[in-house]
Enzyme design. Sequence first.
Site, PDB file in Angstrom:
ATOM      1  N   ASP A 122      -1.314  -0.899   5.914  1.00 54.17           N
ATOM      2  CA  ASP A 122      -1.686  -0.418   7.247  1.00 54.17           C
ATOM      3  C   ASP A 122      -3.152  -0.647   7.579  1.00 54.17           C
ATOM      4  O   ASP A 122      -3.543  -0.499   8.736  1.00 54.17           O
ATOM      5  CB  ASP A 122      -1.412   1.081   7.356  1.00 54.17           C
ATOM      6  CG  ASP A 122      -2.392   1.893   6.521  1.00 54.17           C
ATOM      7  OD1 ASP A 122      -3.238   2.581   7.104  1.00 54.17           O
ATOM      8  OD2 ASP A 122      -2.346   1.806   5.286  1.00 54.17           O
ATOM      9  N   ASP A 137       0.871  -1.165   0.000  1.00 52.21           N
ATOM     10  CA  ASP A 137       0.000   0.000   0.000  1.00 52.21           C
ATOM     11  C   ASP A 137       0.917   1.225   0.000  1.00 52.21           C
ATOM     12  O   ASP A 137       2.091   1.122   0.368  1.00 52.21           O
ATOM     13  CB  ASP A 137      -0.888  -0.033   1.249  1.00 52.21           C
ATOM     14  CG  ASP A 137      -1.743   1.194   1.384  1.00 52.21           C
ATOM     15  OD1 ASP A 137      -2.364   1.606   0.388  1.00 52.21           O
ATOM     16  OD2 ASP A 137      -1.791   1.768   2.490  1.00 52.21           O
ATOM     17  N   ASP A 184      -0.222   5.092   0.820  1.00 52.84           N
ATOM     18  CA  ASP A 184      -0.529   6.053   1.885  1.00 52.84           C
ATOM     19  C   ASP A 184      -0.601   5.354   3.238  1.00 52.84           C
ATOM     20  O   ASP A 184      -1.201   4.284   3.372  1.00 52.84           O
ATOM     21  CB  ASP A 184      -1.865   6.746   1.611  1.00 52.84           C
ATOM     22  CG  ASP A 184      -1.816   7.608   0.367  1.00 52.84           C
ATOM     23  OD1 ASP A 184      -0.711   8.001  -0.046  1.00 52.84           O
ATOM     24  OD2 ASP A 184      -2.889   7.881  -0.207  1.00 52.84           O
TER      25      ASP A 184
END
Length: 230
Positions: A187, A13, A15
């Site tokens: 995250d 990922d 961001d």
Amino acid sequence: MRLFQNKTDIFFDLDHTLWDFEKNSALAFETIFQKHKFTFDLPLFLSHYTPTNLKYWKLYRDEKISTDELRYLRLKEVFDLMDEEVEDSLIHLLSQEYIHFLPQFNHLYEGALELLDYLHPKYQLHIITNGFESVQAGKLRNANIEKYFQTVTNCEMVGVKKPNPLIFEFAITHANTLKERTVMIGDSLEADIEGAMNIGMDVIYFNEFKKPIELKIPSVFHLSEIKQYL
């Protein structure tokens, strides 16, 4: 002995995993506030924006609002929470300026470059992001990390967003690999981790805030810890 054997491709990922969204977002808004000579309290604004943005991103991810609604509503709600009357035309302008300024800042999480330098000779590296194509491309370019990644898959390419299995399957095909050879690092438990697990990918959870989790999965608090698994 590494935990993951026979892996060839690592998917990240972007961001909140490699690219420090909150720090760069704050700098983008600081630039906008200075440009317009706003007297709003910036720390107060940001304290509202962070949870509000997450709320609307979840609605966007769940296909409940459009891109334009996401960009307008998150700002509109924050100004309402601050009891500030801001005309719709200005909110739309600010939303456009935010998208313009955001990728111009390039702060990465501590350890991100060292991790990419460590992984790059060993694996094919890729990005799977729910972010907008032009914005994410700017982030990768300005942070000088696009060179590490063989492919970048975004939701606009596929027409769906993580955790929809189609975006992971598209990314794996795009990378010319097999899911058994892959690891997803992110995250978000729902979007990144559960989404990847649902199609049979192995995962590493970047648990920056040390949230308690029930899933029995590899979890790290700092990016440097990923080296012990790969």
